[in-house]
Design an enzyme around this catalytic site. Structure first.
Site, short mmCIF file in Angstrom:
data_model
loop_
_atom_site.label_atom_id
_atom_site.label_comp_id
_atom_site.label_asym_id
_atom_site.label_seq_id
_atom_site.Cartn_x
_atom_site.Cartn_y
_atom_site.Cartn_z
CG HIS A 120 7.05 -4.49 -5.42
ND1 HIS A 120 6.28 -4.80 -4.33
CD2 HIS A 120 6.78 -5.45 -6.35
CE1 HIS A 120 5.56 -5.88 -4.58
NE2 HIS A 120 5.85 -6.30 -5.81
CB ALA A 121 8.96 1.88 -4.49
CE1 TYR A 122 14.34 2.82 0.50
CE2 TYR A 122 12.02 2.74 1.06
CZ TYR A 122 13.34 2.78 1.46
OH TYR A 122 13.66 2.79 2.79
CE1 TYR A 181 12.81 -9.45 0.50
CE2 TYR A 181 13.97 -7.44 1.12
CZ TYR A 181 12.81 -8.09 0.75
OH TYR A 181 11.64 -7.37 0.61
CG ASN A 219 5.57 -9.96 -3.30
OD1 ASN A 219 5.08 -10.65 -4.19
ND2 ASN A 219 6.82 -9.52 -3.35
NE ARG A 220 8.10 -11.84 2.09
CZ ARG A 220 8.43 -10.79 1.35
NH1 ARG A 220 7.72 -10.52 0.25
NH2 ARG A 220 9.44 -10.01 1.66
CB ALA A 253 -0.94 -0.02 1.21
NE ARG A 254 6.15 -0.12 3.40
CZ ARG A 254 6.64 -0.70 4.50
NH1 ARG A 254 6.24 -0.29 5.69
NH2 ARG A 254 7.50 -1.69 4.40
CD GLU A 279 11.51 -3.62 -4.49
OE1 GLU A 279 11.12 -2.49 -4.12
OE2 GLU A 279 11.02 -4.68 -4.07
#
Length: 380
Positions: free
Chosen positions: A253-255, A305, A200-201, A126-127, A327
């Site tokens: 995605h970011a960042y 990661y 995303n998990r 969301a962020r 990202e």
């Protein structure tokens, strides 16, 4: 804990949501006690448009260089669908936990022949507001440049693009109204007061193993079971239904300024590594050509990661040969609060990368020139 709280914030930390407090504290620790965003509340208000009279609704007046609420984005989608009937088709693939429709735009010239397709989703977390901003930017550029850009015209004529501007609609609204740094969905948990699952998990690929949490209060909570989130389930169902046509999956995605590809959940080389690696290299080279911004690229497990249950790994394991996660900007200076002044350059350079990936689907994978390209661009 001794923080140099001469942070010149215009509000007390105690007045902020807990996740925001933690974000600020960790940010301070990572920066030796200094905060780069000297007035956090002012920056947040600037991006949400409080006190602003900006006109955002109609397509002709729509400002692609500001962040938009979900209501504005969905109104824009309806308008785009109405004004471009020969190139756009809008539909819903389901509903969110809180009952909101999950809208997707299909872009491409309508033909009866079989067409390969590219899926692009934004706003899984969301962020990460730059994500939905890019999805809107992509649609705008694709439609506006169709008449004069031969590359874009060829892509639209020969491919279909499925664009989902806001994947996590409930969380996105919550990040606008309550907690700017909210990440997860907004589903309720029976045992804990904590809400939400990391979208995303939550995918059915090595679900809830390394890099995911089984605790509902964690930001990387994997959920009670795979595809527990209606948003994830809806997208997975759509991609399974169209997996023979969808040849590329792109999640924004970011960042971090990275372009990632499988695997996320293990340190291993994918079978079509040469083709995917070449596509990633060409994409970040195209991105660099816009403003000289450098992106790292490689397998997510070694470049970023290890994480399990990701959409990218799921897409790849379900037969989509080119699966990527971007990202976007930046590398931490602004973080999730990327200023609106950077929407244009960020989206412009990312557009070049996505067009390059898409163009690669129209030709047979050739990796013979890859080493030469690598020598020409050793900094990438």
């Amino acid at each position: 804990l001794s923080l140099s709280l001469s942070l010149s914030l215009s509000l007390s930390l105690s007045l902020l949501p807990l996740t925001v407090q933690i974000y600020i504290i960790l940010y301070c620790l990572g920066r030796g006690g200094w905060v780069f965003i000297s007035n956090l509340q002012k920056e947040i208000e600037k991006q949400t448009g409080y006190g602003s009279s900006r006109k955002r609704r109609s397509e002709s007046q729509y400002d692609y260089e500001v962040y938009h609420s979900l209501e504005e984005i969905q109104s824009w989608m309806f308008e785009i669908n109405r004004t471009h009937p020969h190139l756009v088709d809008m539909f819903s693939i389901g509903r969110s936990y809180e009952g909101r429709p999950l809208y997707v735009l299909q872009l491409g010239k309508r033909t009866r022949s079989y067409k390969k397709a590219v899926w692009i989703d934004c706003g899984v977390h969301a962020r990460e507001w730059i994500g939905p901003a890019f999805c809107q930017w992509f649609v705008k550029e694709a439609l506006h440049s169709y008449q004069y850009d031969s590359v874009m015209r060829r892509l639209m004529n020969q491919l279909n693009f499925y664009i989902m501007p806001v994947f996590n609609v409930d969380g996105y609204i919550f990040s606008w109204t309550t907690d700017r740094f909210w990440r997860k969905t907004r589903s309720k948990n029976r045992k804990y007061h904590c809400r939400g699952v990391d979208a995303n998990r939550n995918w059915k690929v090595k679900w809830c193993e390394e890099g995911a949490s089984s605790h509902p209060c964690d930001d990387t909570y994997c959920g009670p079971f795979p595809e527990s989130e209606p948003e994830v389930k809806a997208v997975a169902k759509f991609l399974r239904k169209h997996k023979k046509r969808v040849k590329a999956y792109v999640s924004i995605h970011a960042y971090a300024q990275m372009l990632l590809y499988p695997y996320s959940y293990k340190y291993a080389t994918i079978p079509n590594f040469n083709c995917v690696e070449s596509a990633a290299h060409n994409a970040v080279t195209a991105l660099y050509s816009a403003y000289g911004v450098r992106y790292r690229y490689g397998p997510a497990s070694t470049t970023l990661y290890v994480s399990s249950g990701s959409s990218m790994d799921w897409a790849y394991r379900n037969g989509i040969p080119y699966a990527f996660a971007f990202e976007l900007r930046d590398t931490g200076y602004f973080g999730f609060l990327l200023p609106e002044a950077l929407i244009n350059p960020t989206c412009t350079e990312t557009m070049r990368a996505v067009k390059t990936i898409s163009s690669g689907l129209l030709k047979k994978c050739e990796t013979g020139t890859y080493q030469l390209d690598r020598e020409r661009y050793p900094y990438l």
